[in-house]
Write a protein that holds these residues in place. Structure first.
Motif, PDB file in Angstrom:
ATOM      1  N   GLN A 127       0.828  -1.193   0.000  1.00  0.00           N
ATOM      2  CA  GLN A 127       0.000   0.000   0.000  1.00  0.00           C
ATOM      3  C   GLN A 127       0.869   1.253   0.000  1.00  0.00           C
ATOM      4  OE1 GLN A 127      -2.562   0.189   3.398  1.00  0.00           O
ATOM      5  NE2 GLN A 127      -4.185   1.211   2.266  1.00  0.00           N
ATOM      6  N   PHE A 184      -8.039 -17.597  -1.407  1.00  0.00           N
ATOM      7  CA  PHE A 184      -7.365 -16.499  -2.092  1.00  0.00           C
ATOM      8  C   PHE A 184      -6.467 -15.740  -1.120  1.00  0.00           C
ATOM      9  CE2 PHE A 184      -7.384 -11.940  -3.162  1.00  0.00           C
ATOM     10  CZ  PHE A 184      -6.740 -11.995  -4.375  1.00  0.00           C
ATOM     11  N   GLU A 238      -3.696  -9.860  -2.427  1.00  0.00           N
ATOM     12  CA  GLU A 238      -3.155  -8.547  -2.073  1.00  0.00           C
ATOM     13  C   GLU A 238      -3.790  -7.930  -0.830  1.00  0.00           C
ATOM     14  OE1 GLU A 238      -5.207  -6.626  -5.777  1.00  0.00           O
ATOM     15  OE2 GLU A 238      -4.843  -8.732  -5.622  1.00  0.00           O
ATOM     16  N   GLN A 261      -9.139   0.959  -0.575  1.00  0.00           N
ATOM     17  CA  GLN A 261      -8.306  -0.158  -0.154  1.00  0.00           C
ATOM     18  C   GLN A 261      -8.471  -0.456   1.344  1.00  0.00           C
ATOM     19  OE1 GLN A 261      -4.708   0.444  -2.153  1.00  0.00           O
ATOM     20  NE2 GLN A 261      -3.655  -1.211  -1.194  1.00  0.00           N
ATOM     21  N   ILE A 263     -13.524  -6.858   4.239  1.00  0.00           N
ATOM     22  CA  ILE A 263     -13.732  -8.225   3.752  1.00  0.00           C
ATOM     23  C   ILE A 263     -12.792  -9.171   4.468  1.00  0.00           C
ATOM     24  CG2 ILE A 263     -13.553  -9.746   1.744  1.00  0.00           C
ATOM     25  CD1 ILE A 263     -14.372  -7.392   0.027  1.00  0.00           C
ATOM     26  N   GLY A 289      -9.850 -10.187  -5.424  1.00  0.00           N
ATOM     27  CA  GLY A 289      -8.733  -9.264  -5.592  1.00  0.00           C
ATOM     28  C   GLY A 289      -9.171  -7.819  -5.674  1.00  0.00           C
ATOM     29  N   PHE A 290      -8.221  -6.963  -5.446  1.00  0.00           N
ATOM     30  CA  PHE A 290      -8.502  -5.541  -5.416  1.00  0.00           C
ATOM     31  C   PHE A 290      -8.659  -4.985  -6.826  1.00  0.00           C
ATOM     32  CE2 PHE A 290      -7.104  -1.097  -5.075  1.00  0.00           C
ATOM     33  CZ  PHE A 290      -8.058  -0.662  -4.181  1.00  0.00           C
ATOM     34  N   GLY A 291      -8.103  -5.704  -7.820  1.00  0.00           N
ATOM     35  CA  GLY A 291      -8.174  -5.258  -9.211  1.00  0.00           C
ATOM     36  C   GLY A 291      -9.605  -4.980  -9.652  1.00  0.00           C
TER      37      GLY A 291
END
Lengths: 280, 331
Positions: A38, B322, B328, A96, A102, A188-190
């Motif tokens: 980050q 995951f 991430e 983020q 989560i 995922g953060f994507g």
């Protein structure tokens, strides 16, 4: 031992709630500091946007383009996008931090605080304030580049900007929590980056201005109507604009709209997040 | 908030029901856990143990019925109930990026333990679970047994009177499991606590005061381990006669007690008097004699008719996977 055991009982409930709020806030901040990824993002993002994109597009923004002089905005492109990059950094970091809800949920940490005497509202507030604090810090990382972007800053500018950044960070972290609460499976953060952050950012008049010299009708001729509409209905547009007013004295809208939008969005989103949280 | 003295049961559950969609997780279950008792909830996976615990710790709301913790209703006086509970969840709920001590600090802050007492308890608890040397290490560097120990320490930082353990030893090796039970024993001798534990390791509940067997949301039996064995299992006498003549004789003599034959040995459903009778009559003509004492395992099987059930992987497991792969910004 019995006397000690009852000590917590005697403390006022408000003090307990505030202590817990501090605890949760501190945890968020500590986690963010220890997350290298980050931090790297928070530093590299503004450098890329300001130094590469900003400097690269600078000549095309103002001055001679194909022999024709087009004065759109009385600023260099670097100056123009600088406030928007502050917003971008806050946007990324806020969302983020919120997404970590989560992980808190999946890895059980949330459960640990939900069975404490803390009220749900305080748990959420601690979480959002923590995320917002980190986001504001990341926003400040951009301000450090002000000199390279040719944006002169006075102390009063900085304080005003910090106020706006805090409001924005609070609203965006709440937004992130609202989205995270609705997500059951996360890969995922994507996904967030592509589905939430970038669309919001690109349609907020962050990287191009809606020409103030043109009337509304003219703007629609220059830009396709759908794009102008998108920009105008995106609440982030007004936040970017308010920050731009403070940092480079350039407003496309009334700066009070920006403040109002942020306050309302912050309250509404936090309330929605709280309703979700109470139900969970 | 009204404070009631510690009279009556530590936990009181009355006709509690909870439904998830079409499955009835809890079906009108009622029981009391006495003050300072070591109480075990035994049942296969999916029996409703965790649902029950989640209702007790106020995460879930029951559909009907009431649950009292230390005399406080978990729905209407949830804050007061929570303050009395120390909980060790089935899945680890530590913050991996904080150190051991920071995890305990955070818990103390969130539960409103005053600073001086917090410091003092943290030191004491770290010592109890033998993690003092690791107190400044991030929680993610701990082994799963150490993490569980840290969680036990954490559950005792505030004034918890009732400790809920949801499968405290699941997934741990035998040594770590024994260690955890030894901490629990120490704690019970040092502090006034009631312990409610869920488990599907049957051998671990032998030392409990009372065991409650649940399956499919229903209470099947509730008693001391010895009483359960007595009531739900027969002991089996296993004798190996010296010759075939004796063998035939025993078979004829005890035909109505015959349970079966395994190779050379004869299995007889037995009682203490039968053992004495067999010994008196055939003692010199037996090569060996042994008594299979009933185990809780057998009680469990006879009550539930099954052993353990498997659970299917849902979206939640995928997300967890995951995260474990190093997704991430997770840990």
């Amino acid at each position: 031992m019995t006397n000690d055991d009852r000590a917590a009982e005697r403390r006022s409930p408000l003090l307990i709630q505030l202590g817990g709020l501090y605890g949760i806030w501190l945890r968020e901040v500590k986690r963010a500091i220890r997350d290298r990824g980050q931090l790297v993002g928070g530093i590299s993002r503004p450098i890329l946007w300001v130094l590469i994109l900003g400097i690269g597009l600078n000549p095309y923004f103002r001055g001679e383009v194909y022999g024709e002089v087009t004065f759109v905005v009385p600023f260099t492109y670097l100056q123009f996008i600088f406030p928007a990059v502050v917003v971008l950094n806050i946007l990324y970091t806020s969302v983020q931090s919120a997404v970590s809800v989560i992980w808190d949920r999946e890895f059980g940490f949330l459960r640990e605080v939900l069975v404490s005497p803390m009220s749900r509202g305080m748990v959420l507030l601690g979480k959002v304030l923590g995320g917002a604090t980190v986001a504001v810090v990341h926003g400040c990382l951009v301000l450090l580049l002000a000199r390279f972007a040719d944006v002169p800053l006075t102390w009063s500018d900085i304080i005003k900007a910090l106020g706006l950044m805090a409001m924005l960070a609070f609203a965006l972290t709440s937004l992130g929590v609202v989205i995270a609460n609705r997500i059951r499976s996360f890969e995922g953060f994507g996904v967030f980056s592509n589905a939430v952050i970038l669309p919001l950012y690109f349609t907020s008049s962050s990287i191009f201005p809606l020409d103030p010299a043109l009337t509304r009708a003219q703007a629609r001729i220059t830009y396709p109507e759908w794009l102008v509409t998108l920009v105008e209905i995106n609440p982030l547009t007004y936040a970017v604009d308010a920050l731009r007013g403070v940092l480079i004295d350039y407003n496309q809208f009334d700066p009070r709209i920006g403040i109002a939008v942020m306050v309302v969005a912050g309250l509404v989103l936090f309330s929605i997040a709280l309703i979700d949280f109470r139900r969970a | 908030m009204p404070s009631t003295p510690n009279s009556g049961p530590a936990v009181s559950i009355d006709n509690l029901s909870k439904r998830y969609g079409r499955t009835l997780a809890l079906d009108g279950i009622s029981f009391d856990v006495r003050d300072r008792e070591f109480f075990a909830l035994l049942g296969p996976n999916g029996a409703g143990k965790t649902t029950l615990l989640h209702i007790l710790c106020t995460i879930l709301r029951p559909d009907s019925g009431t649950a009292l913790v230390g005399g406080f209703d978990v729905v209407r006086q949830s804050l007061a109930a929570r303050r009395r509970l120390g909980i060790v969840f089935q899945e680890p709920s530590l913050d991996d990026r904080l150190t051991v001590r920071e995890n305990l600090e955070l818990h103390g802050l969130v539960f409103g333990v005053p600073r001086a007492l917090r410091r003092q308890r943290i030191e004491k608890m770290l010592e109890l679970v033998e993690l003092t040397d690791l107190s400044d290490k991030p929680a993610r560097t701990l082994s799963s047994g150490m993490k569980r120990r840290l969680e036990i320490a954490r559950a005792l930082i505030h004034d918890s009177e009732i400790i809920l353990f949801d499968e405290p030893t699941a997934g741990l090796d035998a040594q770590s499991r024994e260690r955890i039970w030894s901490y629990v024993r120490t704690l019970r001798s040092e502090r006034k606590i009631t312990v409610l534990v869920t488990t599907h390791y049957i051998d671990e509940v032998e030392g409990c005061d009372r065991v409650c067997v649940v399956d499919q949301g229903k209470l099947l039996a509730l008693d001391t381990p010895d009483a359960l064995k007595r009531d739900h299992c027969r002991q089996v006498l296993r004798v190996v006669p010296k010759s075939d003549d004796h063998r035939q004789e025993i078979l004829n003599r005890y035909a109505d007690h015959l349970e079966g034959e395994e190779g050379e040995s004869i299995l007889l459903s037995s009682s203490d008097s039968l053992v004495e009778a067999v010994l008196a009559e055939y003692g010199t003509r037996l090569r060996s004699l042994s008594i299979d004492t009933p185990s809780l395992e057998a009680v469990f099987l006879s009550l539930t008719g099954r052993e353990l059930r498997d659970q299917a992987a849902g979206p939640r497991e995928r997300t967890l996977a995951f995260g474990r792969r190093g997704g991430e910004h997770t840990r």
